[in-house]
Write a protein that holds these residues in place. Structure first.
Motif, mmCIF file in Angstrom:
data_model
loop_
_atom_site.group_PDB
_atom_site.id
_atom_site.type_symbol
_atom_site.label_atom_id
_atom_site.label_comp_id
_atom_site.label_asym_id
_atom_site.label_seq_id
_atom_site.Cartn_x
_atom_site.Cartn_y
_atom_site.Cartn_z
ATOM 1 N N LYS A 18 0.831 -1.208 0.000
ATOM 2 C CA LYS A 18 0.000 0.000 0.000
ATOM 3 C C LYS A 18 0.865 1.258 0.000
ATOM 4 C CE LYS A 18 -4.472 -1.044 2.005
ATOM 5 N NZ LYS A 18 -5.350 -0.805 3.147
ATOM 6 N N LYS A 19 1.944 1.223 0.785
ATOM 7 C CA LYS A 19 2.826 2.390 0.857
ATOM 8 C C LYS A 19 3.475 2.655 -0.496
ATOM 9 C CE LYS A 19 3.935 2.231 5.750
ATOM 10 N NZ LYS A 19 4.983 2.170 6.752
ATOM 11 N N LEU B 5 2.296 1.838 -3.507
ATOM 12 C CA LEU B 5 1.283 2.365 -4.423
ATOM 13 C C LEU B 5 0.934 3.811 -4.096
ATOM 14 C CD1 LEU B 5 -1.086 -0.688 -4.841
ATOM 15 C CD2 LEU B 5 0.522 0.235 -6.509
ATOM 16 N N THR B 6 0.865 4.132 -2.806
ATOM 17 C CA THR B 6 0.594 5.510 -2.398
ATOM 18 C C THR B 6 1.698 6.439 -2.882
ATOM 19 O OG1 THR B 6 -0.591 4.737 -0.446
ATOM 20 C CG2 THR B 6 0.173 7.016 -0.422
ATOM 21 N N ALA B 7 2.945 6.018 -2.705
ATOM 22 C CA ALA B 7 4.076 6.837 -3.154
ATOM 23 C C ALA B 7 4.071 6.981 -4.667
ATOM 24 C CB ALA B 7 5.389 6.218 -2.687
ATOM 25 N N LEU C 288 1.490 6.801 -6.752
ATOM 26 C CA LEU C 288 0.392 7.686 -7.147
ATOM 27 C C LEU C 288 0.692 9.139 -6.802
ATOM 28 C CD1 LEU C 288 -2.700 5.507 -6.223
ATOM 29 C CD2 LEU C 288 -1.884 6.107 -8.503
ATOM 30 N N THR C 289 1.348 9.359 -5.674
ATOM 31 C CA THR C 289 1.720 10.718 -5.292
ATOM 32 C C THR C 289 2.678 11.327 -6.310
ATOM 33 O OG1 THR C 289 1.437 10.178 -2.959
ATOM 34 C CG2 THR C 289 2.744 12.133 -3.469
#
Length: 71
Positions: free
Chosen positions: A2-3, A5-7, A9-10
């Motif tokens: 998740k981390k 993918l979050t990074a 996408l950011t």
């Protein structure tokens, strides 16, 4: 996962906010990504944040897009 993918996408959203930029004739259109990871208290001696900033500044004279990230 998740981390990551979050990074990702950011970073994608960050790049999507940039419009067309003017590039000097001697600069490359390549994208350079510099990163540090898990440095904690290791940044000392010959490798310092000042050295990393100088490397980034030098690359910015050669490339139009230089990104420095820290995990």
């Amino acid at each position: 996962m998740k981390k990551f993918l979050t990074a990702l996408l950011t970073v994608a959203m960050l790049f999507s906010t940039f419009g067309a930029t003017t590039v000097k004739a001697d600069q490359s259109d390549d994208i350079v990504v510099l990163y540090t990871n898990d440095v904690h208290t290791y940044i000392d001696g010959t490798l310092s944040y000042d050295v990393i900033a100088a490397i980034k500044a030098e690359l910015e004279t050669q490339y139009a897009h230089v990104l420095l990230v820290d995990a």
